[in-house]
Scaffold this motif. Structure first.
Motif, PDB file in Angstrom:
ATOM      1  N   ALA A 166       7.943  -5.378  -3.024  1.00  0.00           N
ATOM      2  CA  ALA A 166       6.590  -4.862  -3.225  1.00  0.00           C
ATOM      3  C   ALA A 166       6.635  -3.845  -4.354  1.00  0.00           C
ATOM      4  N   SER A 167       5.512  -3.712  -5.045  1.00  0.00           N
ATOM      5  CA  SER A 167       5.443  -2.729  -6.122  1.00  0.00           C
ATOM      6  C   SER A 167       3.988  -2.374  -6.382  1.00  0.00           C
ATOM      7  N   ALA A 168       3.794  -1.313  -7.150  1.00  0.00           N
ATOM      8  CA  ALA A 168       2.451  -0.891  -7.550  1.00  0.00           C
ATOM      9  C   ALA A 168       2.547  -0.160  -8.877  1.00  0.00           C
ATOM     10  N   THR A 226       0.593   8.592 -18.119  1.00  0.00           N
ATOM     11  CA  THR A 226      -0.568   7.706 -17.972  1.00  0.00           C
ATOM     12  C   THR A 226      -0.282   6.529 -17.056  1.00  0.00           C
ATOM     13  N   THR A 227       0.990   6.352 -16.683  1.00  0.00           N
ATOM     14  CA  THR A 227       1.373   5.225 -15.841  1.00  0.00           C
ATOM     15  C   THR A 227       2.456   5.649 -14.863  1.00  0.00           C
ATOM     16  N   ALA A 228       2.284   5.283 -13.609  1.00  0.00           N
ATOM     17  CA  ALA A 228       3.309   5.520 -12.593  1.00  0.00           C
ATOM     18  C   ALA A 228       3.591   4.200 -11.879  1.00  0.00           C
ATOM     19  N   GLU A 229       4.867   3.898 -11.702  1.00  0.00           N
ATOM     20  CA  GLU A 229       5.265   2.641 -11.065  1.00  0.00           C
ATOM     21  C   GLU A 229       6.209   2.931  -9.900  1.00  0.00           C
ATOM     22  N   VAL A 230       5.948   2.261  -8.789  1.00  0.00           N
ATOM     23  CA  VAL A 230       6.796   2.389  -7.609  1.00  0.00           C
ATOM     24  C   VAL A 230       7.089   0.988  -7.088  1.00  0.00           C
ATOM     25  N   SER A 231       8.359   0.698  -6.845  1.00  0.00           N
ATOM     26  CA  SER A 231       8.725  -0.599  -6.262  1.00  0.00           C
ATOM     27  C   SER A 231       9.675  -0.372  -5.099  1.00  0.00           C
ATOM     28  N   MET A 232       9.713  -1.339  -4.195  1.00  0.00           N
ATOM     29  CA  MET A 232      10.605  -1.236  -3.046  1.00  0.00           C
ATOM     30  C   MET A 232      11.099  -2.616  -2.650  1.00  0.00           C
ATOM     31  N   GLY A 239       5.524  -9.687  -2.091  1.00  0.00           N
ATOM     32  CA  GLY A 239       6.210 -10.967  -2.142  1.00  0.00           C
ATOM     33  C   GLY A 239       7.469 -10.953  -1.305  1.00  0.00           C
ATOM     34  N   ALA A 240       8.214 -12.044  -1.404  1.00  0.00           N
ATOM     35  CA  ALA A 240       9.435 -12.167  -0.616  1.00  0.00           C
ATOM     36  C   ALA A 240      10.402 -13.108  -1.302  1.00  0.00           C
ATOM     37  N   GLU A 241      11.682 -12.880  -1.038  1.00  0.00           N
ATOM     38  CA  GLU A 241      12.739 -13.815  -1.441  1.00  0.00           C
ATOM     39  C   GLU A 241      13.380 -14.368  -0.184  1.00  0.00           C
ATOM     40  N   VAL A 242      13.484 -15.688  -0.098  1.00  0.00           N
ATOM     41  CA  VAL A 242      14.051 -16.329   1.085  1.00  0.00           C
ATOM     42  C   VAL A 242      15.135 -17.319   0.657  1.00  0.00           C
ATOM     43  N   THR A 243      15.935 -17.719   1.628  1.00  0.00           N
ATOM     44  CA  THR A 243      17.032 -18.651   1.368  1.00  0.00           C
ATOM     45  C   THR A 243      16.778 -19.950   2.110  1.00  0.00           C
ATOM     46  N   ASP A 272       0.819  -1.211   0.000  1.00  0.00           N
ATOM     47  CA  ASP A 272       0.000   0.000   0.000  1.00  0.00           C
ATOM     48  C   ASP A 272       0.852   1.260   0.000  1.00  0.00           C
ATOM     49  N   VAL A 273       2.048   1.181   0.608  1.00  0.00           N
ATOM     50  CA  VAL A 273       2.974   2.303   0.545  1.00  0.00           C
ATOM     51  C   VAL A 273       3.321   2.595  -0.915  1.00  0.00           C
ATOM     52  N   CYS A 274       3.618   1.526  -1.666  1.00  0.00           N
ATOM     53  CA  CYS A 274       3.930   1.690  -3.097  1.00  0.00           C
ATOM     54  C   CYS A 274       2.698   2.179  -3.857  1.00  0.00           C
TER      55      CYS A 274
END
Length: 308
Positions: A134-136, A103-109, A148-152, A86-88
């Motif tokens: 996360a992204s939007a 026309t498009t805005a993208e934010v990822s973190m 989502g997440a990346e794990v080892t 939701d922050v994104c």
């Protein structure tokens, strides 16, 4: 002989090619995640922010836009949030409002999330690390958010293990051990196979915000490999992890299939148009190359495949 370079104009009326992404990367901000009565989780998050550039426009006024981006992210991250996606999403929607030409805005973190857990055998408190992604994407038609997440974890090669089992079976037969006892022994004592450090990534994208608990995403990803690993491990924990991994040997493709099954099990309530991205990469131990498998699919298609 000297050569004089021509003047470079700041703008040109001849520009006709638009760009799908223009923006800034590597913007770091603190993000606080609310946890009810508990203290909030504080993340050092790195943001990437993009808008599209229509044809006929030279640029996005980078220096002025950087101030706008910083203002938006400062405002968004000042208060506690319950969902990083939701922050994104909020930031992407504000960017869309601020730029009348886009026309498009993208934010990822991305950020490292550290949580407490106990080791599997000795029950000692330790910490676990996962990378949150996360992204939007905001358009006039609405906002789609991704979490989502990346794990080892650890994986064991079934092919290598199969060769070890074959060698053990031949040796036990040579020693006069009957076939039934041999099979009982091999079922109880998994044979060696070469192991890898595995990296599992699972993300889910939906219209609006995904009805998904980030902790469940992390659990599905960690359980998709042969065994979980822990930052702290006594000898009983090491034995537990080694046994669990060899008792559930998996190819890189099997890990992605396990991600698919776990996604349907935990997030089957999501709509058919939710998009699931599953990825597994293994750092090979006896090869100089690594192994990789990946799938992106709608939840509806994935549900149909698994039901068949």
């Amino acid at each position: 002989m000297s050569h004089q370079l021509p003047d470079v104009q700041a703008s040109s009326p001849d520009v006709t090619v638009g760009l799908s992404q223009v923006g800034v990367t590597g913007v770091e901000k603190l993000v606080k995640l609310a946890r009810g009565d508990k203290r909030p989780i504080v993340l050092m998050a790195e943001f990437e922010v993009f808008v599209d550039l229509p044809s006929g426009r030279k640029g996005i006024d980078m220096s002025r836009n950087l101030a706008t981006v910083d203002e938006i992210l400062e405002d968004i991250t000042r208060e506690e949030a319950y969902r990083v996606e939701d922050v994104c999403g909020d930031a992407a929607e504000r960017l869309l409002e601020k730029h009348d030409y886009t026309t498009t805005a993208e934010v990822s973190m991305a950020a490292e999330l550290v949580t407490r857990e106990s080791t599997p055998a000795s029950d000692i408190e330790t910490q676990s690390t996962a990378t949150i992604v996360a992204s939007a994407t905001a358009t006039e038609d609405g906002t789609r958010e991704e979490i989502g997440a990346e794990v080892t974890g650890m994986t064991v090669c079934p092919c290598s293990q199969g060769m070890s089992e074959s060698r053990a079976r031949d040796k036990l037969a040579e020693l006069g051990v009957d076939e039934e006892t041999t099979e009982e022994f091999l079922d109880a004592v998994p044979q060696p196979g070469h192991s890898q450090r595995g990296h599992a990534t699972l993300t889910i994208t939906t219209d609006g915000h995904p009805d998904v608990d980030l902790r469940d995403v992390i659990d599905v990803a960690r359980d998709s490999m042969s065994a979980r690993i822990y930052n702290m491990a006594k000898r009983p924990d090491e034995d537990h992890m080694t046994y669990e991994a060899h008792a559930d040997a998996k190819f890189v493709e099997d890990c992605v299939r396990a991600l698919a099954e776990g996604t349907i099990r935990e997030f089957g309530h999501l709509s058919d148009d939710a998009v699931v991205h599953m990825k597994q990469s293994n750092d090979e131990s006896i090869h100089q190359h690594n192994a990789h498998a990946e799938r992106e699919v709608t939840l509806g298609d994935l549900r149909d495949e698994l039901h068949r």
